[in-house]
Design an enzyme around this catalytic site. Structure first.
Site, mmCIF file in Angstrom:
data_model
loop_
_atom_site.group_PDB
_atom_site.id
_atom_site.type_symbol
_atom_site.label_atom_id
_atom_site.label_comp_id
_atom_site.label_asym_id
_atom_site.label_seq_id
_atom_site.Cartn_x
_atom_site.Cartn_y
_atom_site.Cartn_z
ATOM 1 N N TYR A 141 0.809 -1.219 0.000
ATOM 2 C CA TYR A 141 0.000 0.000 0.000
ATOM 3 C C TYR A 141 0.844 1.272 0.000
ATOM 4 O O TYR A 141 0.432 2.288 -0.520
ATOM 5 C CB TYR A 141 -0.930 0.025 1.217
ATOM 6 C CG TYR A 141 -2.227 -0.710 1.017
ATOM 7 C CD1 TYR A 141 -2.235 -2.077 0.742
ATOM 8 C CD2 TYR A 141 -3.439 -0.045 1.109
ATOM 9 C CE1 TYR A 141 -3.422 -2.749 0.578
ATOM 10 C CE2 TYR A 141 -4.641 -0.721 0.947
ATOM 11 C CZ TYR A 141 -4.624 -2.068 0.689
ATOM 12 O OH TYR A 141 -5.804 -2.730 0.528
ATOM 13 N N ASP A 223 -2.558 -18.540 1.077
ATOM 14 C CA ASP A 223 -3.538 -19.299 0.275
ATOM 15 C C ASP A 223 -4.226 -20.356 1.135
ATOM 16 O O ASP A 223 -5.437 -20.567 1.048
ATOM 17 C CB ASP A 223 -2.905 -19.884 -0.997
ATOM 18 C CG ASP A 223 -1.552 -20.549 -0.761
ATOM 19 O OD1 ASP A 223 -1.030 -20.488 0.377
ATOM 20 O OD2 ASP A 223 -1.020 -21.133 -1.715
ATOM 21 N N ASP A 247 -6.275 -7.122 3.905
ATOM 22 C CA ASP A 247 -7.394 -6.515 3.184
ATOM 23 C C ASP A 247 -8.256 -7.603 2.551
ATOM 24 O O ASP A 247 -9.481 -7.598 2.680
ATOM 25 C CB ASP A 247 -6.849 -5.569 2.095
ATOM 26 C CG ASP A 247 -7.967 -4.934 1.294
ATOM 27 O OD1 ASP A 247 -8.943 -4.470 1.913
ATOM 28 O OD2 ASP A 247 -7.877 -4.926 0.052
ATOM 29 N N ASP A 251 -12.290 -9.261 3.959
ATOM 30 C CA ASP A 251 -13.536 -9.312 3.183
ATOM 31 C C ASP A 251 -14.058 -10.744 3.149
ATOM 32 O O ASP A 251 -15.263 -10.995 3.252
ATOM 33 C CB ASP A 251 -13.326 -8.815 1.739
ATOM 34 C CG ASP A 251 -13.627 -7.329 1.580
ATOM 35 O OD1 ASP A 251 -13.428 -6.579 2.561
ATOM 36 O OD2 ASP A 251 -14.068 -6.919 0.484
HETATM 37 C C1 IPM Z 1 -10.462 -1.481 3.639
HETATM 38 C C2 IPM Z 1 -10.702 -0.886 2.303
HETATM 39 C C3 IPM Z 1 -9.590 0.107 1.980
HETATM 40 C C4 IPM Z 1 -8.295 -0.674 1.979
HETATM 41 C C5 IPM Z 1 -9.779 0.894 0.677
HETATM 42 C C6 IPM Z 1 -11.066 1.684 0.679
HETATM 43 C C7 IPM Z 1 -8.620 1.786 0.389
HETATM 44 O O1 IPM Z 1 -10.810 -1.870 1.334
HETATM 45 O O2 IPM Z 1 -10.389 -0.718 4.623
HETATM 46 O O3 IPM Z 1 -10.348 -2.699 3.729
HETATM 47 O O4 IPM Z 1 -7.932 -1.318 0.975
HETATM 48 O O5 IPM Z 1 -7.619 -0.649 2.996
HETATM 49 MG MG MG Z 2 -10.818 -3.830 2.137
#
Ligand code: IPM
Ligand code: MG
Length: 362
Positions: A141, A223, A247, A251
């Site tokens: 990042y 993985d 990240d 999700d």
């Molecule tokens: C998160 C989001 C952010 C990230 C984006 C919006 C930049 O996906 O907080 O997980 O990738 O960190």
């Molecule tokens: Mg995210």
């Protein structure tokens, strides 16, 4: 006591859910005799529209003068051009970096009431209670070089995956410290079979484990971790991983609880000692959901639970944090649902109504 909170709602449903979290904080403040001084500031796409940048200096200044930051979400189709010079995401990335918030805590706890909302079988979800600690200010990042350029043989781009041992150690310590108050298990996630940065990560993880003899650590490739998260999620306690892996995995982990709308997060510069206050930024992990923005139907619980984390970590108000979390559990147990967690045909409540129910139980 009196506290200063910076409120950065951002774009899409960000301001809607953040406003409900603010109302919940005000309500708990009234009950327990705390005063919150809220100050709003622009960030993300709306800040680009008004000031030409996603993170105005004024916003950073306000955040730095506050006890904590309550954040919504940033981004949207309007600002999505891949060639754009400024991007809404610079707002959240910039403020994490400016405040030095290197540890992002994402608790993933499956409540029995919500098992139905998850696509996974209830038998797999039994007992799932994970905290993912995502490194937040390093890696792909942020590390340089990070750029795009043209050559005679076409376009090129680079992002850099660099970590120092100090960056790895401080976030590992956060994970181990958390594990001590939980099930004493840390899974360090890397890609050490391929990446040099991951081999450093793993080495430092194992060194850090020696500082915490009561905690059992294992190393897992990313993985494999992605697979285990849906195959046997209950095996995890604390997961510590680098920025990009975190990240992606968070999700995925959100699917376990049925909706991104439920999950809070805390971004910290370390775990405060008991009774200490520490600056932090608190945001639901969901995005701006442009498709439902402005309709008043977004799930405010991720934002409300983020406010609970704010009370716990930045203001050292554990009892108040627990009260909010229990109220959210009760609302769900009583069968109230926002559209994202409802079963087909089930009655759903609006953003504000969900928050009112929580407030009513404080
Ligand atoms: C998160 C989001 C952010 C990230 C984006 C919006 C930049 O996906 O907080 O997980 O990738 O960190
Ligand atoms: Mg995210």
């Amino acid at each position: 006591m009196e506290f200063k909170i910076a409120v950065l709602g951002g774009d899409g449903i960000g301001p809607e859910v953040t406003a409900e979290a603010v109302r919940v904080l005000e309500a708990i403040g009234r009950k327990r005799g705390h005063t919150f001084q809220f100050s709003e500031a622009p960030v993300g796409g709306n800040a680009i529209d008004r000031y030409g940048m996603a993170l105005p200096q004024e916003t950073v200044r306000l955040a730095k003068q506050s006890d904590a930051v309550l954040f919504g979400a940033v981004g949207g189709p309007k600002w999505d051009d891949p060639r754009a010079k400024v991007r809404p995401e610079d707002g959240i990335l910039g403020i994490r970096k400016a405040l030095g918030l290197f540890a992002n805590l994402r608790p993933v706890k499956v409540s029995p009431q919500l098992m139905e909302a998850s696509p996974l079988k209830p038998s797999l979800l039994q007992g799932v209670d994970i905290v993912v600690v995502r490194e937040l200010t390093g890696g792909l990042y942020f590390a340089k070089p990070k750029k795009r350029w043209e050559t005679a043989r076409g376009r090129r781009a680079v992002d850099t995956l660099r970590y120092t041992e100090q960056e790895v150690r401080r976030v590992m310590r956060v994970g181990f410290t958390l594990a001590q108050g939980r099930k004493n298990r840390v899974t360090s996630v890397d890609k050490a079979n391929v990446l040099e940065s991951s081999r450093l990560w793993r080495e430092v993880a194992m060194e850090t484990a020696k500082e915490f003899p009561g905690v059992v650590m294992d190393n897992m490739l990313v993985d494999t971790a992605a697979m285990q998260l849906v195959r046997s999620p209950a095996r995890f306690d604390v997961i510590v991983t680098e920025n990009m892996f975190g990240d992606i995995l968070t999700d995925e982990a959100a699917v376990l609880v049925g909706s991104m709308g439920m999950l809070p997060s805390a971004s910290l510069a370390g775990i405060p000692q008991a009774g200490q206050r520490a600056m932090g930024l608190y945001e639901p992990i969901h995005g701006t959901a442009p498709d439902i923005a402005g309709k008043g139907i977004a799930n405010p619980l991720g934002a409300i639970l983020s406010a609970a984390l704010l009370l716990r970590y930045s203001l050292s108000l554990e009892a108040e944090a627990r009260t909010i979390e229990l109220a959210v559990d009760k609302v769900l147990a009583d069968g109230y649902r926002s559209p994202d967690i409802a079963r087909p045909g089930e009655r759903t409540l609006q953003t504000r109504e969900m928050a009112d129910l929580v407030i009513g139980l404080l």
